[in-house]
Design a protein around this motif. Structure first.
Motif, PDB file in Angstrom:
ATOM      1  N   ILE A   1     -12.393  -0.133  20.402  1.00  0.00           N
ATOM      2  CA  ILE A   1     -13.684   0.045  21.050  1.00  0.00           C
ATOM      3  C   ILE A   1     -13.555   1.170  22.072  1.00  0.00           C
ATOM      4  O   ILE A   1     -12.560   1.245  22.808  1.00  0.00           O
ATOM      5  N   TYR A   2     -14.553   2.029  22.106  1.00  0.00           N
ATOM      6  CA  TYR A   2     -14.620   3.057  23.143  1.00  0.00           C
ATOM      7  C   TYR A   2     -16.080   3.249  23.520  1.00  0.00           C
ATOM      8  O   TYR A   2     -16.913   3.519  22.660  1.00  0.00           O
ATOM      9  N   LYS A   3     -16.373   3.053  24.796  1.00  0.00           N
ATOM     10  CA  LYS A   3     -17.745   3.169  25.316  1.00  0.00           C
ATOM     11  C   LYS A   3     -18.710   2.326  24.493  1.00  0.00           C
ATOM     12  O   LYS A   3     -19.753   2.798  24.052  1.00  0.00           O
TER      13      LYS A   3
ATOM     14  N   GLN B   1      12.907   8.174  23.409  1.00  0.00           N
ATOM     15  CA  GLN B   1      11.731   9.004  23.178  1.00  0.00           C
ATOM     16  C   GLN B   1      10.472   8.163  23.302  1.00  0.00           C
ATOM     17  O   GLN B   1      10.487   6.962  23.037  1.00  0.00           O
ATOM     18  N   ILE B   2       9.401   8.817  23.694  1.00  0.00           N
ATOM     19  CA  ILE B   2       8.077   8.203  23.692  1.00  0.00           C
ATOM     20  C   ILE B   2       7.173   9.113  22.882  1.00  0.00           C
ATOM     21  O   ILE B   2       7.136  10.324  23.097  1.00  0.00           O
ATOM     22  N   PHE B   3       6.461   8.509  21.929  1.00  0.00           N
ATOM     23  CA  PHE B   3       5.425   9.208  21.185  1.00  0.00           C
ATOM     24  C   PHE B   3       4.111   8.603  21.667  1.00  0.00           C
ATOM     25  O   PHE B   3       3.885   7.402  21.485  1.00  0.00           O
ATOM     26  N   MET B   4       3.265   9.395  22.281  1.00  0.00           N
ATOM     27  CA  MET B   4       1.972   8.872  22.719  1.00  0.00           C
ATOM     28  C   MET B   4       0.859   9.767  22.216  1.00  0.00           C
ATOM     29  O   MET B   4       1.035  10.975  22.072  1.00  0.00           O
ATOM     30  N   SER B   5      -0.272   9.160  21.906  1.00  0.00           N
ATOM     31  CA  SER B   5      -1.407   9.918  21.390  1.00  0.00           C
ATOM     32  C   SER B   5      -2.676   9.535  22.144  1.00  0.00           C
ATOM     33  O   SER B   5      -2.773   8.433  22.699  1.00  0.00           O
ATOM     34  N   PHE B   6      -3.615  10.456  22.139  1.00  0.00           N
ATOM     35  CA  PHE B   6      -4.926  10.255  22.751  1.00  0.00           C
ATOM     36  C   PHE B   6      -5.974  10.932  21.882  1.00  0.00           C
ATOM     37  O   PHE B   6      -5.678  11.943  21.234  1.00  0.00           O
ATOM     38  N   PRO B   7      -7.212  10.433  21.897  1.00  0.00           N
ATOM     39  CA  PRO B   7      -8.278  11.070  21.120  1.00  0.00           C
ATOM     40  C   PRO B   7      -8.634  12.462  21.640  1.00  0.00           C
ATOM     41  O   PRO B   7      -9.017  13.336  20.873  1.00  0.00           O
ATOM     42  N   SER B   8      -8.534  12.650  22.962  1.00  0.00           N
ATOM     43  CA  SER B   8      -8.861  13.947  23.549  1.00  0.00           C
ATOM     44  C   SER B   8      -8.126  14.092  24.871  1.00  0.00           C
ATOM     45  O   SER B   8      -7.642  13.112  25.439  1.00  0.00           O
ATOM     46  N   PHE B   9      -8.059  15.303  25.351  1.00  0.00           N
ATOM     47  CA  PHE B   9      -7.419  15.560  26.641  1.00  0.00           C
ATOM     48  C   PHE B   9      -8.406  15.341  27.777  1.00  0.00           C
ATOM     49  O   PHE B   9      -8.136  14.618  28.730  1.00  0.00           O
ATOM     50  N   ASP B  10      -9.582  15.960  27.670  1.00  0.00           N
ATOM     51  CA  ASP B  10     -10.537  15.940  28.773  1.00  0.00           C
ATOM     52  C   ASP B  10     -10.987  14.540  29.173  1.00  0.00           C
ATOM     53  O   ASP B  10     -11.008  14.209  30.353  1.00  0.00           O
TER      54      ASP B  10
ATOM     55  N   THR C   1     -17.720   7.928  16.278  1.00  0.00           N
ATOM     56  CA  THR C   1     -17.791   9.238  16.923  1.00  0.00           C
ATOM     57  C   THR C   1     -16.422   9.873  17.124  1.00  0.00           C
ATOM     58  O   THR C   1     -16.334  11.077  17.322  1.00  0.00           O
ATOM     59  N   LEU C   2     -15.355   9.086  17.068  1.00  0.00           N
ATOM     60  CA  LEU C   2     -13.999   9.634  17.201  1.00  0.00           C
ATOM     61  C   LEU C   2     -13.299   9.767  15.847  1.00  0.00           C
ATOM     62  O   LEU C   2     -12.080   9.900  15.782  1.00  0.00           O
TER      63      LEU C   2
ATOM     64  N   THR D   1      -6.028   7.493  18.044  1.00  0.00           N
ATOM     65  CA  THR D   1      -6.318   6.499  19.059  1.00  0.00           C
ATOM     66  C   THR D   1      -5.318   6.619  20.201  1.00  0.00           C
ATOM     67  O   THR D   1      -4.285   7.279  20.074  1.00  0.00           O
ATOM     68  N   LYS D   2      -5.632   5.975  21.299  1.00  0.00           N
ATOM     69  CA  LYS D   2      -4.687   5.916  22.412  1.00  0.00           C
ATOM     70  C   LYS D   2      -3.566   4.977  21.998  1.00  0.00           C
ATOM     71  O   LYS D   2      -3.807   3.820  21.640  1.00  0.00           O
ATOM     72  N   ALA D   3      -2.342   5.488  22.018  1.00  0.00           N
ATOM     73  CA  ALA D   3      -1.199   4.667  21.596  1.00  0.00           C
ATOM     74  C   ALA D   3       0.074   5.197  22.230  1.00  0.00           C
ATOM     75  O   ALA D   3       0.173   6.388  22.544  1.00  0.00           O
ATOM     76  N   LEU D   4       1.038   4.306  22.393  1.00  0.00           N
ATOM     77  CA  LEU D   4       2.354   4.683  22.895  1.00  0.00           C
ATOM     78  C   LEU D   4       3.405   3.927  22.106  1.00  0.00           C
ATOM     79  O   LEU D   4       3.309   2.710  21.935  1.00  0.00           O
ATOM     80  N   PHE D   5       4.392   4.671  21.600  1.00  0.00           N
ATOM     81  CA  PHE D   5       5.516   4.100  20.857  1.00  0.00           C
ATOM     82  C   PHE D   5       6.783   4.442  21.606  1.00  0.00           C
ATOM     83  O   PHE D   5       7.068   5.616  21.840  1.00  0.00           O
TER      84      PHE D   5
END
Length: 174
Positions: free
Chosen positions: A6-8, A50-59, A120-121, A126-130
């Motif tokens: 869920i986002y917004k 190591q950490i692999f992290m992702s995000f839908p956008s930077f801003d 919309t994304l 998605t926001k994630a951290l491994f």
């Protein structure tokens, strides 16, 4: 069954594939900020965590990303921390510790189950951290179902300490 995020107040789905704690991390190809193709390997050459992290956008996630960069900058040991986005863009920030990379061929997205496949994304990560141990195994995953909730820094700190102490490199015959 697809995972939901869920986002917004908008519900979206993630791709079916998902890697889990205890599995060996997968190698994947990306491009770096200099447009070089690089392979991110499950075990770093110098046996670092190591950490692999992702995000839908930077801003939209700027504050959380900057806070995590500060958190990693204060770490007492060297940890390779990759921040992964689905496509190339000019990053208007100079990271202290995070290493920005771009998953333009969707290898990370499909192998780690981080690709958003609706809403919309759509097609973003998605926001994630491994958290990947020195041996290449996945020790911790933080993938909030509500993207407005920040990653759990205190839990990540605890898990980092566990991973650091869990593998000496000597093996079972050392």
């Amino acid at each position: 069954m697809k995972s939901k995020i869920i986002y917004k107040n908008e519900e979206m789905e993630l791709t079916d594939d998902f890697i889990d704690i205890g599995y060996m991390a997968e190698n994947f190809e990306v491009i770096d900020i200099n447009k070089n193709v690089i392979e991110i390997k499950r075990a770093s050459p110098n046996r670092n965590i190591q950490i692999f992290m992702s995000f839908p956008s930077f801003d939209e996630f700027l504050n959380e990303i900057v806070n995590f960069d500060e958190f990693m900058n204060n770490a007492k040991v060297d940890i390779f921390t990759y921040i992964i986005f689905n496509k190339e863009f000019e990053i208007p920030y100079k990271f202290k510790k995070l290493i920005p990379i771009f998953d333009i061929n969707e290898e990370f997205a499909s192998m780690y189950g981080t690709k958003i496949v609706s809403g919309t994304l759509d097609n973003k990560l998605t926001k994630a951290l491994f958290l990947i141990g020195k041996d290449g195994a996945i020790y911790h995953i933080d993938m909030p179902s509500d993207l407005e909730k920040p990653l759990d820094i205190e839990r990540i700190r605890v898990e980092l300490n566990k991973v650091y102490q869990s593998y000496t490199g000597a093996g079972c015959h050392g």
